[in-house]
Write a protein that holds these residues in place. Sequence first.
Motif, PDB file in Angstrom:
ATOM      1  N   GLU A 147     -13.987  65.574  43.380  1.00 33.25           N
ATOM      2  CA  GLU A 147     -13.218  64.465  43.944  1.00 33.25           C
ATOM      3  C   GLU A 147     -12.550  63.727  42.806  1.00 33.25           C
ATOM      4  O   GLU A 147     -13.180  63.469  41.775  1.00 33.25           O
ATOM      5  N   LEU A 148     -11.273  63.379  43.009  1.00 37.60           N
ATOM      6  CA  LEU A 148     -10.559  62.648  41.971  1.00 37.60           C
ATOM      7  C   LEU A 148      -9.414  61.850  42.574  1.00 37.60           C
ATOM      8  O   LEU A 148      -8.870  62.208  43.609  1.00 37.60           O
ATOM      9  N   PRO A 149      -9.050  60.740  41.902  1.00 38.28           N
ATOM     10  CA  PRO A 149      -7.947  59.927  42.407  1.00 38.28           C
ATOM     11  C   PRO A 149      -6.600  60.502  41.985  1.00 38.28           C
ATOM     12  O   PRO A 149      -6.487  61.171  40.963  1.00 38.28           O
ATOM     13  N   PHE A 150      -5.587  60.223  42.795  1.00 38.25           N
ATOM     14  CA  PHE A 150      -4.214  60.591  42.432  1.00 38.25           C
ATOM     15  C   PHE A 150      -3.267  59.689  43.204  1.00 38.25           C
ATOM     16  O   PHE A 150      -3.627  59.088  44.202  1.00 38.25           O
ATOM     17  N   ARG A 151      -2.052  59.594  42.704  1.00 33.61           N
ATOM     18  CA  ARG A 151      -0.988  58.869  43.405  1.00 33.61           C
ATOM     19  C   ARG A 151       0.127  59.845  43.767  1.00 33.61           C
ATOM     20  O   ARG A 151       0.396  60.083  44.910  1.00 33.61           O
ATOM     21  N   ASP A 152       0.753  60.410  42.790  1.00 34.95           N
ATOM     22  CA  ASP A 152       1.802  61.411  42.980  1.00 34.95           C
ATOM     23  C   ASP A 152       1.109  62.771  42.897  1.00 34.95           C
ATOM     24  O   ASP A 152       0.368  63.035  41.957  1.00 34.95           O
ATOM     25  N   ASP A 153       1.359  63.644  43.868  1.00 33.42           N
ATOM     26  CA  ASP A 153       0.599  64.899  43.931  1.00 33.42           C
ATOM     27  C   ASP A 153       1.222  66.078  43.176  1.00 33.42           C
ATOM     28  O   ASP A 153       0.661  67.169  43.161  1.00 33.42           O
ATOM     29  N   ARG A 154       2.358  65.894  42.514  1.00 39.21           N
ATOM     30  CA  ARG A 154       3.060  67.041  41.918  1.00 39.21           C
ATOM     31  C   ARG A 154       2.215  67.824  40.927  1.00 39.21           C
ATOM     32  O   ARG A 154       2.128  69.051  41.008  1.00 39.21           O
ATOM     33  N   GLU A 155       1.605  67.153  39.966  1.00 41.76           N
ATOM     34  CA  GLU A 155       0.795  67.873  38.981  1.00 41.76           C
ATOM     35  C   GLU A 155      -0.495  68.398  39.595  1.00 41.76           C
ATOM     36  O   GLU A 155      -0.953  69.486  39.261  1.00 41.76           O
ATOM     37  N   LEU A 156      -1.079  67.627  40.493  1.00 37.73           N
ATOM     38  CA  LEU A 156      -2.311  68.060  41.141  1.00 37.73           C
ATOM     39  C   LEU A 156      -2.081  69.341  41.940  1.00 37.73           C
ATOM     40  O   LEU A 156      -2.891  70.277  41.885  1.00 37.73           O
TER      41      LEU A 156
END
Length: 193
Positions: A147-156
């Motif tokens: 589990e991890l936080p993100f805002r913009d998903d492009r790199e994820l």
Amino acid sequence: LLTFGTRKMPLEHFSVVGAALFKRRRLKIDYYARSTDAHSTREVSPQRLVHYRENWYLDTWCHLRNDLRSFSVDGIRRIEVIDTPAKEVALTSLDEYLRKSYGIVRGGEMQRAKLRFTPERARWVASEVWHPDQLGSFDREGRYLLELPFRDDRELVLDVMRHGPDVEVLAPAALRRKVRELHAAAASLNAAA
């Protein structure tokens, strides 16, 4: 050292950035943003250089946007030191700016990704740091839950996709849908060849 994925940049830009950081002076840059395929001119107060995934980024205070921004050093097309003191930003603010996102891309609403890796892939992923605020655990079948936080998903999305069938996106639904659609598009493209 072997490096892969390094983008070429003019060394003189790197040295000008370093001098401006050291002397605490503003920069005027002509910048090309690959994400929007657009050019812009900015006056920035350089804060620090960041080496991320084999490339250099300049964290700045952007006087046009009146906010923190990061610029890829290789995207700088022209650079000039301005004889004006740089605006100082507290190191804690810079760290928080980076910590609030996944990777180098900023923006968007804070979300949490939940990923489940196969037992075979878990042997690698369990020892990787994807984000400083990640949580990881093994389930009874030996799968690794991340589990991890993100805002913009492009790199994820790119990081998830490189694991192919060895990772399942459990949440959020929009991220799961995007990964599924990209896998389907890749399979369709490769089936036609």
